[in-house]
Design a protein around this motif. Structure first.
Motif, PDB file in Angstrom:
ATOM      1  N   UNK A 365       1.136  -1.267  -0.046  1.00 57.58           N
ATOM      2  CA  UNK A 365       0.150   0.090   0.057  1.00 57.58           C
ATOM      3  C   UNK A 365       0.682   1.001  -0.008  1.00 57.58           C
ATOM      4  N   UNK A 366       1.908   1.218   0.656  1.00 61.74           N
ATOM      5  CA  UNK A 366       2.902   2.473   0.866  1.00 61.74           C
ATOM      6  C   UNK A 366       3.442   2.688  -0.658  1.00 61.74           C
ATOM      7  N   UNK A 367       3.773   1.433  -1.340  1.00 63.53           N
ATOM      8  CA  UNK A 367       4.229   1.483  -2.497  1.00 63.53           C
ATOM      9  C   UNK A 367       3.614   1.886  -3.739  1.00 63.53           C
ATOM     10  N   UNK A 368       2.151   1.620  -3.395  1.00 62.19           N
ATOM     11  CA  UNK A 368       1.279   2.074  -4.458  1.00 62.19           C
ATOM     12  C   UNK A 368       0.895   3.571  -4.391  1.00 62.19           C
ATOM     13  N   UNK A 369       0.833   4.011  -3.065  1.00 60.02           N
ATOM     14  CA  UNK A 369       0.518   5.450  -2.845  1.00 60.02           C
ATOM     15  C   UNK A 369       1.829   6.376  -3.172  1.00 60.02           C
ATOM     16  N   UNK A 370       2.791   5.778  -3.311  1.00 57.08           N
ATOM     17  CA  UNK A 370       4.014   6.414  -3.844  1.00 57.08           C
ATOM     18  C   UNK A 370       4.013   6.353  -5.577  1.00 57.08           C
ATOM     19  N   UNK A 371       3.663   5.317  -5.844  1.00 60.04           N
ATOM     20  CA  UNK A 371       3.532   5.413  -7.418  1.00 60.04           C
ATOM     21  C   UNK A 371       2.482   6.168  -7.719  1.00 60.04           C
ATOM     22  N   UNK A 372       1.231   6.488  -7.487  1.00 58.65           N
ATOM     23  CA  UNK A 372       0.557   7.353  -7.956  1.00 58.65           C
ATOM     24  C   UNK A 372       0.384   8.657  -7.216  1.00 58.65           C
ATOM     25  N   UNK A 373       1.386   8.987  -6.405  1.00 56.31           N
ATOM     26  CA  UNK A 373       1.388  10.397  -5.921  1.00 56.31           C
ATOM     27  C   UNK A 373       1.490  11.682  -7.043  1.00 56.31           C
ATOM     28  N   UNK A 374       2.329  11.461  -7.860  1.00 58.32           N
ATOM     29  CA  UNK A 374       2.087  12.405  -9.053  1.00 58.32           C
ATOM     30  C   UNK A 374       0.618  13.022  -9.491  1.00 58.32           C
ATOM     31  N   UNK A 375      -0.083  11.889  -9.409  1.00 61.15           N
ATOM     32  CA  UNK A 375      -1.423  12.144  -9.605  1.00 61.15           C
ATOM     33  C   UNK A 375      -2.247  12.577  -8.565  1.00 61.15           C
ATOM     34  N   UNK A 376      -2.569  11.642  -7.664  1.00 66.04           N
ATOM     35  CA  UNK A 376      -3.321  12.074  -6.423  1.00 66.04           C
ATOM     36  C   UNK A 376      -2.759  13.426  -5.486  1.00 66.04           C
ATOM     37  N   UNK A 377      -1.516  13.802  -6.023  1.00 68.59           N
ATOM     38  CA  UNK A 377      -1.384  15.025  -5.137  1.00 68.59           C
ATOM     39  C   UNK A 377      -1.821  16.358  -5.650  1.00 68.59           C
TER      40      UNK A 377
END
Length: 631
Positions: A365-377
């Motif tokens: 889950x940490x790795x996923x939220x890191x992957x999508x950070x450019x989008x989700x931020x």
């Protein structure tokens, strides 16, 4: 502790049992870790072998994602040697908890978060015994170590363990996720950190460029191992093994840190805002994230350009090519990359279930939220619940399978905010300008008479179609139409009982598009009702649709699903590839639908809808209100 381990003997079985605890649980593709022969694993620490990781301190300039180099050497190299990445760094049996559900020794401890073959970028390793790897790490609130195994996957032997690597501030606020609030003029910000409420006060500092800075406090959530689902016993012939031990509660458990959510209220419509995450320490100093930006939502019904991306089943992948729990190849990274490339032309994203396929391995889950950070931020990242987030027997999920690995919804409803009345019941509605989205939770009962059915009808019935003409229904499992092979094999072309009650609602309230994931491909139907196409046009719909267009958009990244070899009359376009959907509302009368492949971001299927409000009001089969002849 590794020196003492070498003297006292290291129960490697404690590590390797971690790798097969999901045996029998539904997964997509081959799980690389499941190939390891646990019963043959031994410790063979060799002073001549070494693993060196550098730099030992990461994030000195505030980075939360960084590459490092692994140098390794083995006196007896083999093409089957591999490096396992462990976090926390101490993965010895000394870390096992005494209350682990598996009471016979060895106790289960922790699984590696990923591994890579020693010769992945060193083709001469077999001859020289020397090699190097470049691995990407993210800030996950703990340290890391790297272990060299020889003997391949069938006869694994631990021969060397590296020095410890850590981020400069492992507690730093990371991976912000925006989401729509409960009202149109509210944005929520969720992020993860290592700071508990007794250590620091979380908040968001935000405002409009050049305007007054505001501070909004954040609520803090966390959970422990006892929140995960446990051992499952099944005596039926449907399950091949007697005990199903949830990895989320055992070997897949990893401390989730603290999840913070702040509510930014009374936003001006379609306006740019800045924000940054903060934690005020007890000494009065603040730990800050970098500064981010977002655009607030338009007022419901506002006539402006509005662009929406929708997909399901993306999962996550490793940029360094590591083999990990679920290897989703490059579909996931490609989808993320293409959305990021077009982000200036995207206003909101919907990921409709099967989020990261952690399946009980919480580090993912940490790795996923890191992957999508450019989008989700930058834009709201709205999610729906899928089988890999929720399902576990005896926990209230509609389907009694093991797909969540024991997470039973806790991770999804904690890591991401959605404006649901009760996030344990993951259905909700949200408005974005001229769109109304009704998001169902297919892992809870949706049938006629259920609580969720009543919600769906209220969501569809309560929208003012003059102001919000574009009515979209979203769900994870296919409740409408799919030519996926396993649905065709069942003879239902969707979830059994899926259309029985819901198609009455779709037709009555004139839903434009119903979109699903779960089947890992792309398919679009004609406007349809009761298995009959209500319009034979394929690319340009004018006036009343007379039915609902159903779309499967489950090719976000997880391994692809086959179509059945039959061709139905209602299936207009199929694609066995990775991709996502983009909706563009130009105004109240014109909508563009595009299907883009993740490999290049190009459009491979599209259609337009052009109509007036009177076309929405027009009577169609089973959608006419009662009339009277009285004057």
């Amino acid at each position: 502790y590794w020196v003492g381990m070498k003297v006292a003997g290291f129960t490697l079985l404690a590590v390797f049992l971690a790798l097969v605890s999901l045996e029998g649980v539904a997964s997509h593709g081959v799980q690389p870790l499941s190939r390891i022969s646990i019963h043959k694993a031994v410790v063979a620490l060799d002073d001549r072998a070494y693993v060196k990781a550098s730099p030992s301190v990461l994030g000195l300039s505030g980075q939360n994602v960084e590459w490092l180099t692994i140098e390794l050497s083995s006196p007896n190299p083999s093409i089957e040697d591999w490096i396992g990445v462990f976090s926390p760094a101490n993965f010895s049996s000394s870390t096992c908890l005494p209350d682990n559900p598996r009471t016979t020794p060895p106790l289960l401890c922790t699984a590696p978060i990923k591994y890579q073959y020693a010769n992945y970028t060193s083709p001469t390793y077999k001859d020289t015994g020397k090699g190097s790897l470049r691995l990407q790490l993210i800030n996950q609130r703990s340290d890391f170590s790297f272990a060299l195994f020889t003997g391949g996957l069938l006869n694994p032997k631990l021969v060397a363990v590296s020095n410890i690597v850590a981020f400069a501030n492992p507690n730093a606020p990371v991976y912000p996720r925006l989401a729509q609030g409960t009202t149109w003029n509210e944005m929520t910000v969720t992020w993860t950190s290592g700071y508990g409420i007794n250590e620091a006060e979380p908040f968001v500092e935000w405002g409009q460029e050049g305007g007054e800075k505001k501070r909004s406090p954040a609520g803090t959530l966390t959970f422990d191992r006892s929140s995960m689902c446990g051992v499952y016993k099944d005596f039926s012939v449907r399950v091949s093994i007697y005990h199903k031990c949830a990895p989320a509660r055992t070997v897949g458990w990893r401390d989730p840190g603290f999840i913070h959510t702040s509510f930014l209220k009374e936003l001006w419509p379609n306006s740019m805002y800045f924000y940054k995450l903060g934690h005020k320490l007890s000494n009065g100093t603040c730990v800050w994230s970098q500064v981010y930006n977002f655009k607030s939502s338009p007022y419901p019904g506002q006539n402006s350009l509005q662009r929406v991306v929708i997909f399901g089943d993306m999962g996550k992948d490793e940029a360094d090519g590591s083999n990990e729990y679920n290897n989703f190849q490059r579909g996931s990274l490609n989808t993320t990359r293409e959305i990021v490339r077009d982000l200036k032309n995207i206003d909101i994203v919907f990921h409709i279930g099967d989020i990261c396929y952690a399946n009980g391995y919480l580090s993912q889950w940490d790795q996923f939220t890191s992957q999508i950070e450019p989008i989700a931020k930058t834009v709201p990242y709205m999610i729906a619940s899928g089988n890999h987030e929720r399902d576990w027997p005896g926990t209230g999920s509609f389907y009694g399978n093991l797909d969540s690995g024991g997470e039973c919804g806790v991770l999804a409803q904690s890591m991401f905010y959605v404006p649901a009345e009760n996030r344990a019941k993951f259905w909700y509605s949200t408005d974005y300008g001229m769109f109304r989205f009704c998001i169902a939770d297919t892992e809870h009962d949706w049938r006629e008479g259920s609580e969720q059915y009543r919600f769906i009808e209220h969501c569809l019935a309560s929208v003012d179609r003059q102001k919000q003409p574009w009515l979209i229904f979203l769900a994870h499992r296919v409740l409408g139409y799919s030519s996926g092979s396993y649905y065709v094999d069942e003879g239902s072309f969707a979830e059994p009982m899926g259309r029985e009650g819901l198609q009455k609602l779709w037709q009555k309230y004139k839903v434009d598009i119903a979109m699903y994931g779960h089947v890992h491909n792309y398919e679009r139907t004609c406007p349809i009702y009761q298995n009959v196409c209500t319009d034979n046009e394929k690319h340009y719909y004018k006036g009343t649709l007379n039915g609902t267009i159903h779309v499967v958009a489950g090719g976000g990244g997880a391994s692809l699903s086959y179509f059945a070899p039959i061709q139905t009359l209602w299936s207009i376009y199929r694609d066995y590839d990775y991709g996502f959907v983009k909706l563009t509302a130009f105004d109240h009368s014109n909508l563009l639908f595009e299907y883009k492949k993740s490999r290049d971001g190009e459009v491979y299927d599209s259609f337009r809808i052009s109509r007036d409000y009177r076309d929405i009001l027009a009577c169609t089969v089973d959608s006419c209100p009662s009339m009277t002849l009285a004057s």
